[in-house]
Design a protein around this motif. Structure first.
Motif, PDB file in Angstrom:
ATOM      1  N   PRO A  70      18.489  33.204 -15.786  1.00  0.00           N
ATOM      2  CA  PRO A  70      18.785  32.639 -14.460  1.00  0.00           C
ATOM      3  C   PRO A  70      17.812  33.153 -13.400  1.00  0.00           C
ATOM      4  CG  PRO A  70      20.711  33.744 -15.399  1.00  0.00           C
ATOM      5  CD  PRO A  70      19.575  33.988 -16.308  1.00  0.00           C
ATOM      6  N   VAL A  71      17.638  32.358 -12.360  1.00  0.00           N
ATOM      7  CA  VAL A  71      16.704  32.705 -11.281  1.00  0.00           C
ATOM      8  C   VAL A  71      17.127  34.000 -10.610  1.00  0.00           C
ATOM      9  CG1 VAL A  71      15.779  31.945  -9.060  1.00  0.00           C
ATOM     10  CG2 VAL A  71      16.089  30.308 -10.909  1.00  0.00           C
ATOM     11  N   GLU A  72      18.413  34.201 -10.420  1.00  0.00           N
ATOM     12  CA  GLU A  72      18.898  35.414  -9.763  1.00  0.00           C
ATOM     13  C   GLU A  72      18.490  36.658 -10.541  1.00  0.00           C
ATOM     14  OE1 GLU A  72      20.975  32.803 -10.464  1.00  0.00           O
ATOM     15  OE2 GLU A  72      21.070  31.976  -8.446  1.00  0.00           O
ATOM     16  N   GLN A  73      18.597  36.592 -11.878  1.00  0.00           N
ATOM     17  CA  GLN A  73      18.214  37.730 -12.715  1.00  0.00           C
ATOM     18  C   GLN A  73      16.706  37.977 -12.646  1.00  0.00           C
ATOM     19  OE1 GLN A  73      19.473  37.461 -16.785  1.00  0.00           O
ATOM     20  NE2 GLN A  73      18.374  39.297 -17.393  1.00  0.00           N
ATOM     21  N   GLN A  74      15.922  36.911 -12.624  1.00  0.00           N
ATOM     22  CA  GLN A  74      14.478  37.063 -12.506  1.00  0.00           C
ATOM     23  C   GLN A  74      14.115  37.717 -11.179  1.00  0.00           C
ATOM     24  OE1 GLN A  74      12.518  33.310 -13.058  1.00  0.00           O
ATOM     25  NE2 GLN A  74      13.361  32.998 -15.104  1.00  0.00           N
ATOM     26  N   MET A  75      14.758  37.275 -10.104  1.00  0.00           N
ATOM     27  CA  MET A  75      14.485  37.848  -8.781  1.00  0.00           C
ATOM     28  C   MET A  75      14.863  39.328  -8.749  1.00  0.00           C
ATOM     29  SD  MET A  75      15.661  34.725  -6.307  1.00  0.00           S
ATOM     30  CE  MET A  75      15.483  35.665  -4.807  1.00  0.00           C
ATOM     31  N   GLU A  76      15.987  39.674  -9.382  1.00  0.00           N
ATOM     32  CA  GLU A  76      16.435  41.062  -9.410  1.00  0.00           C
ATOM     33  C   GLU A  76      15.460  41.933 -10.200  1.00  0.00           C
ATOM     34  OE1 GLU A  76      20.053  43.372 -11.547  1.00  0.00           O
ATOM     35  OE2 GLU A  76      20.608  41.640 -10.310  1.00  0.00           O
ATOM     36  N   GLU A  77      14.958  41.428 -11.329  1.00  0.00           N
ATOM     37  CA  GLU A  77      14.019  42.190 -12.140  1.00  0.00           C
ATOM     38  C   GLU A  77      12.678  42.378 -11.442  1.00  0.00           C
ATOM     39  OE1 GLU A  77      13.785  40.245 -15.922  1.00  0.00           O
ATOM     40  OE2 GLU A  77      15.795  40.882 -16.507  1.00  0.00           O
ATOM     41  N   MET A  78      12.299  41.428 -10.588  1.00  0.00           N
ATOM     42  CA  MET A  78      11.037  41.547  -9.859  1.00  0.00           C
ATOM     43  C   MET A  78      11.192  42.363  -8.575  1.00  0.00           C
ATOM     44  SD  MET A  78       9.193  37.820 -10.425  1.00  0.00           S
ATOM     45  CE  MET A  78       9.989  37.135  -9.024  1.00  0.00           C
ATOM     46  N   ILE A  80      13.011  41.382  -5.952  1.00  0.00           N
ATOM     47  CA  ILE A  80      13.207  40.489  -4.816  1.00  0.00           C
ATOM     48  C   ILE A  80      14.701  40.201  -4.722  1.00  0.00           C
ATOM     49  CG2 ILE A  80      12.669  38.248  -3.814  1.00  0.00           C
ATOM     50  CD1 ILE A  80      10.188  38.200  -5.632  1.00  0.00           C
ATOM     51  N   HIS A  81      15.278  40.497  -3.598  1.00  0.00           N
ATOM     52  CA  HIS A  81      16.713  40.267  -3.412  1.00  0.00           C
ATOM     53  C   HIS A  81      16.918  39.143  -2.418  1.00  0.00           C
ATOM     54  CE1 HIS A  81      17.572  43.849  -5.699  1.00  0.00           C
ATOM     55  NE2 HIS A  81      16.685  44.502  -4.965  1.00  0.00           N
ATOM     56  N   LYS A  82      18.030  38.465  -2.552  1.00  0.00           N
ATOM     57  CA  LYS A  82      18.325  37.350  -1.643  1.00  0.00           C
ATOM     58  C   LYS A  82      18.435  37.820  -0.199  1.00  0.00           C
ATOM     59  CE  LYS A  82      20.647  34.207  -4.783  1.00  0.00           C
ATOM     60  NZ  LYS A  82      21.860  33.464  -5.066  1.00  0.00           N
ATOM     61  N   ILE A  83      18.966  39.007   0.005  1.00  0.00           N
ATOM     62  CA  ILE A  83      19.129  39.518   1.363  1.00  0.00           C
ATOM     63  C   ILE A  83      17.759  39.705   2.014  1.00  0.00           C
ATOM     64  CG2 ILE A  83      19.961  41.475   2.726  1.00  0.00           C
ATOM     65  CD1 ILE A  83      22.087  41.876   0.507  1.00  0.00           C
ATOM     66  N   GLU A  84      16.800  40.257   1.262  1.00  0.00           N
ATOM     67  CA  GLU A  84      15.452  40.443   1.809  1.00  0.00           C
ATOM     68  C   GLU A  84      14.810  39.103   2.138  1.00  0.00           C
ATOM     69  OE1 GLU A  84      14.465  44.418  -0.856  1.00  0.00           O
ATOM     70  OE2 GLU A  84      13.253  42.614  -1.078  1.00  0.00           O
ATOM     71  N   ALA A  85      15.039  38.097   1.290  1.00  0.00           N
ATOM     72  CA  ALA A  85      14.435  36.783   1.528  1.00  0.00           C
ATOM     73  C   ALA A  85      15.020  36.143   2.789  1.00  0.00           C
ATOM     74  CB  ALA A  85      14.655  35.884   0.312  1.00  0.00           C
ATOM     75  N   THR A  86      16.334  36.282   3.003  1.00  0.00           N
ATOM     76  CA  THR A  86      16.943  35.672   4.186  1.00  0.00           C
ATOM     77  C   THR A  86      16.525  36.422   5.442  1.00  0.00           C
ATOM     78  OG1 THR A  86      18.963  36.952   3.814  1.00  0.00           O
ATOM     79  CG2 THR A  86      18.903  34.688   2.977  1.00  0.00           C
ATOM     80  N   GLU A  87      16.362  37.756   5.362  1.00  0.00           N
ATOM     81  CA  GLU A  87      15.907  38.525   6.525  1.00  0.00           C
ATOM     82  C   GLU A  87      14.469  38.169   6.877  1.00  0.00           C
ATOM     83  OE1 GLU A  87      18.605  42.523   5.794  1.00  0.00           O
ATOM     84  OE2 GLU A  87      16.440  42.619   5.570  1.00  0.00           O
ATOM     85  N   LYS A  88      13.663  37.915   5.885  1.00  0.00           N
ATOM     86  CA  LYS A  88      12.269  37.551   6.133  1.00  0.00           C
ATOM     87  C   LYS A  88      12.215  36.188   6.838  1.00  0.00           C
ATOM     88  CE  LYS A  88       8.954  38.258   3.048  1.00  0.00           C
ATOM     89  NZ  LYS A  88       8.140  38.084   1.828  1.00  0.00           N
ATOM     90  N   ASP A  89      13.087  35.256   6.385  1.00  0.00           N
ATOM     91  CA  ASP A  89      13.113  33.933   7.008  1.00  0.00           C
ATOM     92  C   ASP A  89      13.596  34.017   8.452  1.00  0.00           C
ATOM     93  OD1 ASP A  89      14.159  32.179   3.994  1.00  0.00           O
ATOM     94  OD2 ASP A  89      12.164  32.741   4.711  1.00  0.00           O
ATOM     95  N   LYS A  90      14.545  34.889   8.736  1.00  0.00           N
ATOM     96  CA  LYS A  90      15.053  35.033  10.112  1.00  0.00           C
ATOM     97  C   LYS A  90      14.010  35.679  11.024  1.00  0.00           C
ATOM     98  CE  LYS A  90      19.924  35.391   8.903  1.00  0.00           C
ATOM     99  NZ  LYS A  90      21.103  36.271   8.864  1.00  0.00           N
ATOM    100  N   GLY A  91      13.205  36.577  10.466  1.00  0.00           N
ATOM    101  CA  GLY A  91      12.194  37.280  11.248  1.00  0.00           C
ATOM    102  C   GLY A  91      11.053  36.380  11.672  1.00  0.00           C
ATOM    103  N   ASN A  92      10.786  35.332  10.924  1.00  0.00           N
ATOM    104  CA  ASN A  92       9.658  34.442  11.248  1.00  0.00           C
ATOM    105  C   ASN A  92      10.011  33.397  12.245  1.00  0.00           C
ATOM    106  OD1 ASN A  92       7.891  35.730   9.566  1.00  0.00           O
ATOM    107  ND2 ASN A  92       8.380  34.451   7.815  1.00  0.00           N
TER     108      ASN A  92
END
Length: 92
Positions: A70-78, A80-92
């Motif tokens: 699953p994509v979530e598992q791939q992101m976790e292994e790399m 990359i967390h969903k929280i970091e991605a949403t914070e990055k989007d809010k910062g821009n």
């Protein structure tokens, strides 16, 4: 083969459909080659059929060995967390 839930992964489904359409095209090409009665054309189309078949078999075996992750598992292994991605989007 590992699957997420009960439905197969969308990528694998698209690959199966793509190879099915490729087989349909190769069948049409092979029938046209037999009607032309040219040995070289028949040989080339048979080579294409062989390459397509080997590619599908190797891809199937590879996915059976590695499984679908699953994509979530791939992101976790790399890392990359969903929280970091949403914070990055809010910062821009």
């Amino acid at each position: 083969m590992s699957q997420v839930g009960s439905a197969p992964a969308p990528t694998w489904f698209v690959l199966k459909i793509t190879f099915l359409l490729l087989a349909f095209c190769f069948t049409a090409m092979l029938s046209l080659a037999f009607f032309s009665s040219d040995f070289m054309i028949i040989a080339h189309v048979l080579l294409l059929v062989t390459i397509g078949t080997v590619l599908f078999v190797l891809l199937s075996r590879f996915l059976a060995e590695t499984g679908l992750v699953p994509v979530e598992q791939q992101m976790e292994e790399m890392g990359i967390h969903k929280i970091e991605a949403t914070e990055k989007d809010k910062g821009n």
